[in-house]
Design an enzyme around this catalytic site. Sequence first.
Site, PDB file in Angstrom:
ATOM      1  CD  GLU A 111      -3.091  -0.687   0.283  1.00 52.29           C
ATOM      2  OE1 GLU A 111      -3.059   0.323  -0.319  1.00 52.29           O
ATOM      3  OE2 GLU A 111      -3.926  -1.541   0.136  1.00 52.29           O
TER       4      GLU A 111
ATOM      5  CD  GLU B  24       4.340 -21.177  11.202  1.00 48.91           C
ATOM      6  OE1 GLU B  24       4.231 -21.106  12.303  1.00 48.91           O
ATOM      7  OE2 GLU B  24       3.455 -20.412  10.593  1.00 48.91           O
TER       8      GLU B  24
END
Length: 310
Positions: free
Chosen positions: A87, A118
């Site tokens: 963004e 992960e």
Amino acid sequence: MKNLEERGHLLTEQINPASQKLDQLTSLELVDLFNREDAKTLSAIAAARIELAQAIDRTALALSRGGRLFYVGAGTSGRLGVLDAAECPPTFCTPPELVQGIIAGGAGALVRSSEDLEDKPEDGAEAIAHRHVTELDVVVGITAGGTTPFVHGALQAARQRGATTILIACVPSEQVSTEADLDIRLLVGPEVLAGSTRLKAGTVTKMALNILSTSVMVRRGKVYGNRMVDVAVTNKKLHDRALRILQDLTSLSREEAGYLLELSGRQVKLALVMHWTGLGKEEGDRLLAQHQGDLRSAVQSWNHNTMENS
């Protein structure tokens, strides 16, 4: 820190007494319960206000010296980091490399669960090496439960390279410790759905990242008042916003604002400098560059020099 295989003691994994009868509630009762629990995110942000402010200061300073900001996470935490990074270019006209999101599993993990990836700290370290992180950079590790090996591997590698490191977690430090330079704990308590950290933990993390990145950009002169004067004019909606910003901050009509915007190369900040100083595009660009892109500083300096020379 306890064995990473044993996570039942973590705050994010505990059972929420308020939702013990979750499967027996009506739809309205579910909405009310979620609403009450989500309200705790505000208190969590307030409790971490000092640490968040320190993170803003450290990051803004790093970026002013040519550094970059990296978010590192897995699953929901990784997606939130990538989202916040993505963004920044349209909102603040920053280059894509300035704020980057690193997620375990890469781009494919954005749309498909890949939580097994992960568990490899070496992958986190490799991601840091691949991006040539240096002492100028800031690396923010995001892990709701605080134990994600991918994140800890990345933070350790970043520390070894001299980067500023920040941990954002939703468990208290006595449950999971850190060697990061800054330690931000967003304690929202157990989830409505036990262990589902995409809920309150995800919400409060998104709030914290909003505050961090937006405040850093404010400190970097990307905002005038509360207007996004560095908005990238890349579509009709943003073109309309650019025109409204120019109209709001000047006495120009929409047509005049449109002409000025085009004259500036569709750069709102430069258009305002040109309007307020009477400078041409190249001169306005130079003035902004002299003040590291800070619109207010540039205009105040121009006005001060004009008054002294009059």
